[in-house]
Write a protein that holds these residues in place. Structure first.
Motif, PDB file in Angstrom:
ATOM      1  N   PRO A 103       0.824  -1.231   0.000  1.00  0.00           N
ATOM      2  CA  PRO A 103       0.000   0.000   0.000  1.00  0.00           C
ATOM      3  C   PRO A 103       0.852   1.273   0.000  1.00  0.00           C
ATOM      4  CG  PRO A 103      -0.955  -1.612   1.475  1.00  0.00           C
ATOM      5  CD  PRO A 103       0.359  -2.185   1.016  1.00  0.00           C
ATOM      6  N   GLU A 104       2.000   1.244   0.622  1.00  0.00           N
ATOM      7  CA  GLU A 104       2.854   2.434   0.643  1.00  0.00           C
ATOM      8  C   GLU A 104       3.504   2.740  -0.704  1.00  0.00           C
ATOM      9  OE1 GLU A 104       3.005  -0.200   2.749  1.00  0.00           O
ATOM     10  OE2 GLU A 104       5.093  -0.672   3.272  1.00  0.00           O
ATOM     11  N   ASP A 105       3.342   1.855  -1.681  1.00  0.00           N
ATOM     12  CA  ASP A 105       3.807   2.135  -3.042  1.00  0.00           C
ATOM     13  C   ASP A 105       2.806   2.969  -3.836  1.00  0.00           C
ATOM     14  OD1 ASP A 105       5.066  -1.218  -3.140  1.00  0.00           O
ATOM     15  OD2 ASP A 105       6.240   0.623  -2.829  1.00  0.00           O
ATOM     16  N   THR A 106       1.642   3.200  -3.259  1.00  0.00           N
ATOM     17  CA  THR A 106       0.616   3.995  -3.929  1.00  0.00           C
ATOM     18  C   THR A 106       1.134   5.399  -4.202  1.00  0.00           C
ATOM     19  OG1 THR A 106      -1.213   2.741  -2.985  1.00  0.00           O
ATOM     20  CG2 THR A 106      -1.675   5.011  -3.684  1.00  0.00           C
ATOM     21  N   ALA A 107       1.087   5.801  -5.471  1.00  0.00           N
ATOM     22  CA  ALA A 107       1.611   7.102  -5.868  1.00  0.00           C
ATOM     23  C   ALA A 107       1.377   7.293  -7.361  1.00  0.00           C
ATOM     24  CB  ALA A 107       3.107   7.200  -5.583  1.00  0.00           C
ATOM     25  N   VAL A 108       1.604   8.508  -7.808  1.00  0.00           N
ATOM     26  CA  VAL A 108       1.723   8.754  -9.239  1.00  0.00           C
ATOM     27  C   VAL A 108       3.186   8.527  -9.603  1.00  0.00           C
ATOM     28  CG1 VAL A 108       1.514  10.428 -11.100  1.00  0.00           C
ATOM     29  CG2 VAL A 108      -0.162  10.413  -9.238  1.00  0.00           C
ATOM     30  N   TYR A 109       3.404   7.704 -10.603  1.00  0.00           N
ATOM     31  CA  TYR A 109       4.757   7.361 -11.027  1.00  0.00           C
ATOM     32  C   TYR A 109       5.104   8.141 -12.297  1.00  0.00           C
ATOM     33  CZ  TYR A 109       5.173   3.658  -7.601  1.00  0.00           C
ATOM     34  OH  TYR A 109       5.283   2.958  -6.418  1.00  0.00           O
ATOM     35  N   TYR A 110       6.277   8.744 -12.269  1.00  0.00           N
ATOM     36  CA  TYR A 110       6.747   9.567 -13.379  1.00  0.00           C
ATOM     37  C   TYR A 110       8.046   8.991 -13.943  1.00  0.00           C
ATOM     38  CZ  TYR A 110       3.664  13.135 -11.351  1.00  0.00           C
ATOM     39  OH  TYR A 110       2.579  13.809 -10.871  1.00  0.00           O
TER      40      TYR A 110
ATOM     41  N   ASP B 269      16.098  16.184 -17.201  1.00  0.00           N
ATOM     42  CA  ASP B 269      15.744  17.233 -18.152  1.00  0.00           C
ATOM     43  C   ASP B 269      14.279  17.187 -18.584  1.00  0.00           C
ATOM     44  OD1 ASP B 269      18.818  16.227 -19.556  1.00  0.00           O
ATOM     45  OD2 ASP B 269      18.529  18.025 -18.344  1.00  0.00           O
ATOM     46  N   TYR B 270      13.773  15.994 -18.798  1.00  0.00           N
ATOM     47  CA  TYR B 270      12.419  15.838 -19.319  1.00  0.00           C
ATOM     48  C   TYR B 270      11.622  14.877 -18.442  1.00  0.00           C
ATOM     49  CZ  TYR B 270      14.705  17.824 -23.406  1.00  0.00           C
ATOM     50  OH  TYR B 270      15.420  18.631 -24.255  1.00  0.00           O
ATOM     51  N   TRP B 271      10.321  15.126 -18.375  1.00  0.00           N
ATOM     52  CA  TRP B 271       9.420  14.354 -17.520  1.00  0.00           C
ATOM     53  C   TRP B 271       8.190  13.917 -18.285  1.00  0.00           C
ATOM     54  CZ3 TRP B 271      10.371  13.111 -12.408  1.00  0.00           C
ATOM     55  CH2 TRP B 271      11.503  13.708 -11.849  1.00  0.00           C
ATOM     56  N   GLY B 272       7.713  12.733 -17.944  1.00  0.00           N
ATOM     57  CA  GLY B 272       6.430  12.277 -18.448  1.00  0.00           C
ATOM     58  C   GLY B 272       5.298  12.821 -17.600  1.00  0.00           C
ATOM     59  N   GLN B 273       4.074  12.480 -17.986  1.00  0.00           N
ATOM     60  CA  GLN B 273       2.904  13.049 -17.335  1.00  0.00           C
ATOM     61  C   GLN B 273       2.467  12.287 -16.096  1.00  0.00           C
ATOM     62  OE1 GLN B 273       2.767  10.785 -19.551  1.00  0.00           O
ATOM     63  NE2 GLN B 273       0.976   9.527 -19.173  1.00  0.00           N
ATOM     64  N   GLY B 274       3.008  11.124 -15.872  1.00  0.00           N
ATOM     65  CA  GLY B 274       2.674  10.351 -14.687  1.00  0.00           C
ATOM     66  C   GLY B 274       1.581   9.331 -14.938  1.00  0.00           C
ATOM     67  N   THR B 275       1.668   8.237 -14.205  1.00  0.00           N
ATOM     68  CA  THR B 275       0.633   7.203 -14.239  1.00  0.00           C
ATOM     69  C   THR B 275       0.366   6.767 -12.805  1.00  0.00           C
ATOM     70  OG1 THR B 275      -0.004   5.077 -15.248  1.00  0.00           O
ATOM     71  CG2 THR B 275       2.303   5.319 -14.627  1.00  0.00           C
ATOM     72  N   LEU B 276      -0.910   6.647 -12.450  1.00  0.00           N
ATOM     73  CA  LEU B 276      -1.301   6.395 -11.070  1.00  0.00           C
ATOM     74  C   LEU B 276      -1.265   4.904 -10.754  1.00  0.00           C
ATOM     75  CD1 LEU B 276      -2.453   7.354  -8.348  1.00  0.00           C
ATOM     76  CD2 LEU B 276      -4.740   7.193  -9.382  1.00  0.00           C
ATOM     77  N   VAL B 277      -0.593   4.577  -9.666  1.00  0.00           N
ATOM     78  CA  VAL B 277      -0.567   3.217  -9.132  1.00  0.00           C
ATOM     79  C   VAL B 277      -1.238   3.241  -7.763  1.00  0.00           C
ATOM     80  CG1 VAL B 277       0.897   1.349  -8.287  1.00  0.00           C
ATOM     81  CG2 VAL B 277       1.508   2.571 -10.393  1.00  0.00           C
ATOM     82  N   THR B 278      -2.258   2.429  -7.604  1.00  0.00           N
ATOM     83  CA  THR B 278      -2.964   2.334  -6.335  1.00  0.00           C
ATOM     84  C   THR B 278      -2.902   0.898  -5.854  1.00  0.00           C
ATOM     85  OG1 THR B 278      -4.470   4.114  -7.001  1.00  0.00           O
ATOM     86  CG2 THR B 278      -5.131   2.754  -5.131  1.00  0.00           C
ATOM     87  N   VAL B 279      -2.392   0.713  -4.639  1.00  0.00           N
ATOM     88  CA  VAL B 279      -2.258  -0.622  -4.071  1.00  0.00           C
ATOM     89  C   VAL B 279      -3.196  -0.718  -2.867  1.00  0.00           C
ATOM     90  CG1 VAL B 279      -0.697  -2.353  -3.152  1.00  0.00           C
ATOM     91  CG2 VAL B 279       0.141  -0.654  -4.801  1.00  0.00           C
ATOM     92  N   SER B 280      -4.133  -1.613  -2.956  1.00  0.00           N
ATOM     93  CA  SER B 280      -5.101  -1.783  -1.864  1.00  0.00           C
ATOM     94  C   SER B 280      -4.618  -2.857  -0.895  1.00  0.00           C
ATOM     95  CB  SER B 280      -6.459  -2.154  -2.424  1.00  0.00           C
ATOM     96  OG  SER B 280      -6.394  -3.397  -3.092  1.00  0.00           O
ATOM     97  N   SER B 281      -4.984  -2.669   0.360  1.00  0.00           N
ATOM     98  CA  SER B 281      -4.547  -3.625   1.401  1.00  0.00           C
ATOM     99  C   SER B 281      -5.537  -4.760   1.562  1.00  0.00           C
ATOM    100  CB  SER B 281      -4.361  -2.888   2.715  1.00  0.00           C
ATOM    101  OG  SER B 281      -5.570  -2.258   3.082  1.00  0.00           O
TER     102      SER B 281
END
Length: 127
Positions: A87-94, A115-127
């Motif tokens: 669950p603590e891995d839950t975050a937006v990953y860039y 230098d450059y960044w992507g827009q992010g992808t959401l990871v949600t881990v449920s307990s």
């Protein structure tokens, strides 16, 4: 320059996801690639990085043994295989890229190193 992250989603604790980040507008093999994450209310946190030729990687202690960064230069894509999710891995990953060729930990862990960044992808881990 565009970094397009994908692969996020909802997963139960202990499950797996593979994130992808497709790059365009850069000579992909000239860039180190990294993954960061940002949980709600927290600062952006370094996860892992990989050098040009896939020969060297570095990851933060909290994901060692669970997450693996890899890249396919022919596909201009970097991956983050995430196993044993918590669950603590839950975050937006860039995903991010840098031409600075260093593996000094204090440098590659800094968002400003990239230098450059992507827009992010959401990871949600449920307990």
């Amino acid at each position: 320059v565009q970094l397009q992250a994908s692969g996020g989603g909802l997963v139960q604790a202990g499950g797996s996801l593979r994130l992808s980040c497709a790059a365009s507008g850069i000579t992909f093999s000239d860039y180190y690639m990294g993954w960061f994450r940002q949980a709600p209310g927290k600062e952006r946190e370094f996860v892992a990085t990989i050098n040009w030729s896939r020969g060297r990687t570095y990851s933060t202690d909290s994901v060692k043994g669970r997450f693996t960064i890899s890249r396919d230069n022919a596909k201009n894509t970097v991956y983050l295989q995430m196993n044993g999710l918590k669950p603590e891995d839950t975050a937006v990953y860039y995903c991010a890229s840098t031409r600075r060729g260093t593996f000094i930990a204090s440098e590659i862990r800094r968002p400003l190193h990239y230098d450059y960044w992507g827009q992010g992808t959401l990871v949600t881990v449920s307990s």
